[in-house]
Write an enzyme that holds these catalytic residues in place. Sequence first.
Site, PDB file in Angstrom:
ATOM      1  NE  ARG A  10     -11.631   1.616 -25.231  1.00  0.00           N
ATOM      2  CZ  ARG A  10     -10.356   1.514 -25.589  1.00  0.00           C
ATOM      3  NH1 ARG A  10      -9.797   0.312 -25.732  1.00  0.00           N
ATOM      4  NH2 ARG A  10      -9.635   2.597 -25.819  1.00  0.00           N
ATOM      5  N   GLY A  11     -11.713  -2.830 -22.606  1.00  0.00           N
ATOM      6  CA  GLY A  11     -10.814  -3.266 -21.545  1.00  0.00           C
ATOM      7  C   GLY A  11     -10.259  -2.153 -20.687  1.00  0.00           C
ATOM      8  CD  GLU A  75     -13.822  -8.601 -29.591  1.00  0.00           C
ATOM      9  OE1 GLU A  75     -12.745  -9.138 -29.328  1.00  0.00           O
ATOM     10  OE2 GLU A  75     -14.575  -8.113 -28.721  1.00  0.00           O
TER      11      GLU A  75
END
Length: 211
Positions: A10-11, A75
């Site tokens: 989670r960027g 993803e």
Amino acid sequence: KVHKVFLNFRGEQLRYNFVSHLTDAFERHRIKFFIDKYEQRGKDVKHLLVRIEESSIALAIFSTRYPESSWCMDELVKMKKLVDQGKLRVIPIFYKVEPKDVRNPNRGSEFGRNFWRLAELVSTTSRREQIKHWLEALECICDKLGLSLGEKSSESDFVYDIVKRVKDAIGLEEEEKSFLGENIKKKSEVSLRLCKKISGDWTGNQRFRSS
């Protein structure tokens, strides 16, 4: 494939702290890796799924805000598919979350609450089947041998442990490729000897008939 490590995380929560320390360690140890900040701007985000296919190893870095992102979850589904096909190794990284809360998300944990908040949004867009795939991917990946960081643990030691695990996985991959290469070489040598024997027997038989 090159030995590329794909980072799934989670960027907004980890990009500029934990993940930046991890990628710096990878660079120092000359481990090739991929994170989405290196992707060209303007490309279809689905292009990232190709990057997963190009990788030998993937790190699924679970944090409390991980399930806020449908892209992180998609993803993960792609990673599970490649794992099932034997084309990818995944190492789950539990960053200040309990593995059991990730494996079976429920509203009793922050991870679970974020997951079901996302699921409620998704269900309104007729993508309920996708929720099932997300849950299956979480269960599958969490069953792999992973690494956990607690609230009072040392992040620098944790980064070192991850680097070591990745290097071990790369070494295992190289051993398997070497073993496969040796098997192919041996089979080729056996086939060559067999061809020579058949050719020799045929030539000898022809000479015998001529005499």
